[in-house]
Write an enzyme that holds these catalytic residues in place. Structure first.
Site, short mmCIF file in Angstrom:
data_model
loop_
_atom_site.label_atom_id
_atom_site.label_comp_id
_atom_site.label_asym_id
_atom_site.label_seq_id
_atom_site.Cartn_x
_atom_site.Cartn_y
_atom_site.Cartn_z
N LYS A 169 0.90 0.15 15.12
CA LYS A 169 2.26 0.11 15.64
C LYS A 169 2.53 -1.04 16.60
O LYS A 169 3.67 -1.24 17.02
CB LYS A 169 2.58 1.44 16.37
CG LYS A 169 2.67 2.63 15.43
CD LYS A 169 3.82 2.49 14.46
CE LYS A 169 3.64 3.38 13.23
NZ LYS A 169 4.04 2.73 12.01
N HIS A 180 0.85 -1.20 0.00
CA HIS A 180 0.00 0.00 0.00
C HIS A 180 0.88 1.25 0.00
O HIS A 180 1.70 1.42 0.89
CB HIS A 180 -0.93 0.02 1.23
CG HIS A 180 -2.13 -0.86 1.08
ND1 HIS A 180 -3.29 -0.64 1.76
CD2 HIS A 180 -2.35 -1.94 0.30
CE1 HIS A 180 -4.20 -1.55 1.42
NE2 HIS A 180 -3.64 -2.36 0.53
N TYR A 221 -9.28 5.48 7.31
CA TYR A 221 -9.43 5.83 8.73
C TYR A 221 -10.50 6.93 8.78
O TYR A 221 -10.35 7.96 8.12
CB TYR A 221 -8.13 6.38 9.29
CG TYR A 221 -7.04 5.35 9.50
CD1 TYR A 221 -6.15 5.02 8.48
CD2 TYR A 221 -6.89 4.69 10.73
CE1 TYR A 221 -5.15 4.07 8.67
CE2 TYR A 221 -5.89 3.76 10.94
CZ TYR A 221 -5.03 3.45 9.90
OH TYR A 221 -4.04 2.50 10.09
N TYR A 281 4.02 6.49 9.84
CA TYR A 281 3.16 5.35 9.49
C TYR A 281 3.96 4.22 8.82
O TYR A 281 3.80 3.05 9.16
CB TYR A 281 2.01 5.78 8.58
CG TYR A 281 0.88 4.77 8.53
CD1 TYR A 281 0.92 3.69 7.65
CD2 TYR A 281 -0.21 4.86 9.40
CE1 TYR A 281 -0.09 2.74 7.62
CE2 TYR A 281 -1.23 3.92 9.38
CZ TYR A 281 -1.16 2.87 8.49
OH TYR A 281 -2.16 1.92 8.47
N PRO A 283 -4.33 0.52 18.60
CA PRO A 283 -4.01 0.02 17.25
C PRO A 283 -4.20 1.06 16.13
O PRO A 283 -3.92 0.78 14.98
CB PRO A 283 -4.97 -1.15 17.06
CG PRO A 283 -6.03 -0.98 18.09
CD PRO A 283 -5.46 -0.19 19.19
P1 FAS Z 1 1.57 -11.52 21.92
O1 FAS Z 1 0.63 -11.15 23.04
O2 FAS Z 1 1.08 -11.58 20.52
O3 FAS Z 1 2.21 -12.97 22.23
C1 FAS Z 1 2.59 -13.31 23.55
C2 FAS Z 1 2.53 -14.83 23.64
O4 FAS Z 1 3.01 -15.21 24.94
C3 FAS Z 1 1.10 -15.36 23.52
O5 FAS Z 1 1.04 -16.38 22.55
C4 FAS Z 1 0.78 -15.88 24.93
O6 FAS Z 1 -0.04 -17.03 24.89
C5 FAS Z 1 2.16 -16.22 25.46
N1 FAS Z 1 2.26 -16.16 26.92
C6 FAS Z 1 1.71 -15.26 27.76
N2 FAS Z 1 2.06 -15.53 29.03
C7 FAS Z 1 2.87 -16.63 29.00
C8 FAS Z 1 3.55 -17.40 29.97
N3 FAS Z 1 3.48 -17.07 31.27
N4 FAS Z 1 4.27 -18.47 29.58
C9 FAS Z 1 4.37 -18.81 28.27
N5 FAS Z 1 3.74 -18.11 27.27
C10 FAS Z 1 3.00 -17.04 27.65
N6 FAS Z 1 -1.58 -4.40 16.72
C11 FAS Z 1 -1.70 -3.76 15.55
O7 FAS Z 1 -0.70 -3.26 15.03
N7 FAS Z 1 -2.94 -3.67 14.93
C12 FAS Z 1 -4.07 -4.23 15.47
O8 FAS Z 1 -5.16 -4.13 14.92
C13 FAS Z 1 -3.97 -4.91 16.70
N8 FAS Z 1 -5.07 -5.51 17.27
C14 FAS Z 1 -4.94 -6.14 18.49
C15 FAS Z 1 -6.05 -6.75 19.12
C16 FAS Z 1 -5.92 -7.39 20.36
C17 FAS Z 1 -7.12 -8.03 21.03
C18 FAS Z 1 -4.66 -7.40 21.00
C19 FAS Z 1 -4.50 -8.06 22.37
C20 FAS Z 1 -3.55 -6.81 20.39
C21 FAS Z 1 -3.68 -6.19 19.13
N9 FAS Z 1 -2.60 -5.60 18.48
C22 FAS Z 1 -2.70 -4.96 17.29
C23 FAS Z 1 -1.31 -5.64 19.06
C24 FAS Z 1 -0.70 -6.99 18.75
O9 FAS Z 1 -0.64 -7.16 17.36
C25 FAS Z 1 0.60 -7.06 19.45
O10 FAS Z 1 1.38 -5.89 19.27
C26 FAS Z 1 1.42 -8.27 19.04
O11 FAS Z 1 0.63 -9.40 19.21
C27 FAS Z 1 2.67 -8.28 19.90
O12 FAS Z 1 3.26 -9.51 19.76
P2 FAS Z 1 3.98 -10.21 21.00
O13 FAS Z 1 4.85 -9.22 21.67
O14 FAS Z 1 4.54 -11.47 20.46
O15 FAS Z 1 2.82 -10.50 22.06
C1 PHB Z 2 -5.99 -4.25 10.63
O1 PHB Z 2 -6.04 -4.49 9.42
O2 PHB Z 2 -6.33 -5.08 11.52
C2 PHB Z 2 -5.51 -2.89 11.09
C3 PHB Z 2 -4.97 -2.04 10.16
C4 PHB Z 2 -4.53 -0.78 10.57
C5 PHB Z 2 -4.64 -0.42 11.91
C6 PHB Z 2 -5.18 -1.30 12.85
C7 PHB Z 2 -5.62 -2.55 12.43
O3 PHB Z 2 -4.21 0.81 12.30
#
Ligand code: FAS
Ligand code: PHB
Length: 392
Positions: free
Chosen positions: A299, A75, A203, A387, A295
């Protein structure tokens, strides 16, 4: 108690932990990943969708970029709407870079596949993970799995276990400084097997609240609407969601929206959070274990990737030359970029969402900022640089 050793124990099998494990493997550094859930559970979580250039280059360095390169969507810009107005910010024109639309689920799937192909050691369904002797040069991690106790001796521990993990809490509370801002709303997101309404993300700031039109591919759309913190996905029928989404978009966009059944529906709360420091002795925090962003600026995953970049290169320098400068500077260097991502995510969230009890003056400030962004190339350049991803 079974006793084993490795160079780096990685707690968490999400994108941070898997990317770090694969990058270390490419450099001949051994690691063990401890994941508390199953692989299917990790892959069932629908999260980020936009990848910065830095993450793309790390995936290439890890040898995991083939499917992303063929299926991901480049994009060159994004659309921003307010009321019936809409304008475009051209990333390519302002930065020479674009972003890749490719879901976090697919990034994680590709990393799991690569780890399995290269004999990566990933333990699922682990419990009672504990980090010991982090302040010595002989840390170890204990955990149980299927009722059996394990001890893994190591040189370093990477805490990649997300916001609710054990790693951050291992740093003594009196040594941790935590910063937090909780936003008074959440995002209700759906996934639908429908063609995206626009070839680029939209957005939207509307008087009814924020909305985002995103996608995963040409036949899989990802949409979000700002919702109350008290809201629940089960409160929203598909029809109610589509109706509300269309009311938050310019009329010509709403008119061409293809709707369909949701295949996933969830609500994510929005928060900004940073823990300092991101290192304690031989324990290093990466990703959501150390910081959370709303989100809005896409980032979350991308800032996790920049942490992995700094930690991977620091560990690599240590093992290859004995030079500890990379790991000694990790926390300061990682946090410097983390705070810039926090600022951008906070700025964009403040610009695009409607706050409860927002005054008329505050609303006029949002409109003035949007019109300044629309008309000023320097403002668009600043947004585009953030971005697509600031340099590592
Ligand atoms: P993660 O949370 O992805 O992974 C951590 C892992 O550690 C998990 O698999 C968990 O099961 C494991 N874990 C936890 N405790 C443990 C323990 N005690 N022992 C062993 N394992 C354990 N970011 C965006 O950029 N755009 C979005 O739209 C977006 N939407 C999101 C929606 C939700 C509901 C959430 C929670 C986050 C969202 N994020 C989004 C942010 C997300 O993408 C995170 O930044 C990303 O998953 C970060 O990755 P990790 O640091 O690997 O953490
Ligand atoms: C998504 O595609 O899930 C998405 C894209 C951009 C954002 C947040 C989520 O800023």
């Amino acid at each position: 108690m079974s006793d084993s050793s490795t160079q780096v124990v990685i707690i968490g099998g999400g994108p941070s932990g898997l990317l770090l494990s694969q990058l270390l493997h490419v450099r001949g550094i051994n690691s063990v990943v401890l994941e508390r859930k199953t692989k299917d559970y990790v892959l069932s979580r629908i999260r980020a969708g936009v990848l910065e250039r830095g993450l793309l280059s790390l995936m290439r360095e890890a040898g995991v970029s083939e499917r992303m390169e063929s299926e991901g969507l480049a994009h060159d810009g994004t659309l921003i709407s307010y009321g019936d107005q809409m304008f475009r910010v051209d990333f390519k024109e302002h930065t020479g870079n674009s972003v890749m639309v490719y879901g976090q689920t697919e990034v994680t799937r590709d990393l799991y596949e690569a780890r399995e192909k290269t004999g990566g050691k990933i333990e699922f369904n682990v419990e009672d993970v504990e980090i010991h002797n982090a302040k010595t040069d002989a840390p170890f991690v204990t955990h149980t799995q299927a009722g059996i106790s394990h001890r893994i001796n190591c040189d370093f521990v990477a805490g990649c276990d997300g916001f609710h993990g054990v790693s951050r809490k291992t740093i003594p509370q009196d040594l941790r400084k935590e910063y937090e801002k909780v936003y008074p709303f959440g995002w209700l997101g759906i996934l639908s097997a429908t063609p995206p309404v626009s070839h680029e993300l939209i957005y939207a700031n509307s008087e009814r609240g924020f909305a985002l039109c995103s996608m995963r591919n040409k036949n899989l759309s990802r949409y979000y609407i700002q919702c109350d913190l008290s809201d629940r996905p089960e409160n929203w029928s598909d029809d109610a969601f589509w109706t509300e989404l269309k009311r938050r978009l310019p009329a010509d966009v709403a008119a061409k929206m293809v709707t369909g059944p949701s295949i996933e529906k969830s609500i994510a709360p929005l928060r900004s959070f940073v823990c300092e420091p991101m290192r304690w002795g031989r324990l290093f925090l990466c990703g959501d274990a150390a910081h959370i962003v709303p989100p809005t600026g896409a980032k979350g995953l991308n800032t996790a990737a920049s942490d992995v970049n700094y930690l991977y290169n620091g560990l690599r320098k240590f093992y290859e030359t004995g030079d500890t400068s990379g790991i000694d500077n990790y926390s300061a260097v990682a946090l410097s970029r983390v705070w810039k991502a926090e600022r951008f995510s906070w700025w964009f969230s403040s610009l695009m969402h409607r706050y409860p009890k927002q005054s008329d003056f505050d609303f006029k400030m949002q409109v003035a900022e949007l019109e300044f962004l629309r008309s000023n190339q320097a403002a668009q350049q600043a947004m585009a640089e953030n971005y697509v991803g600031l340099p590592y």
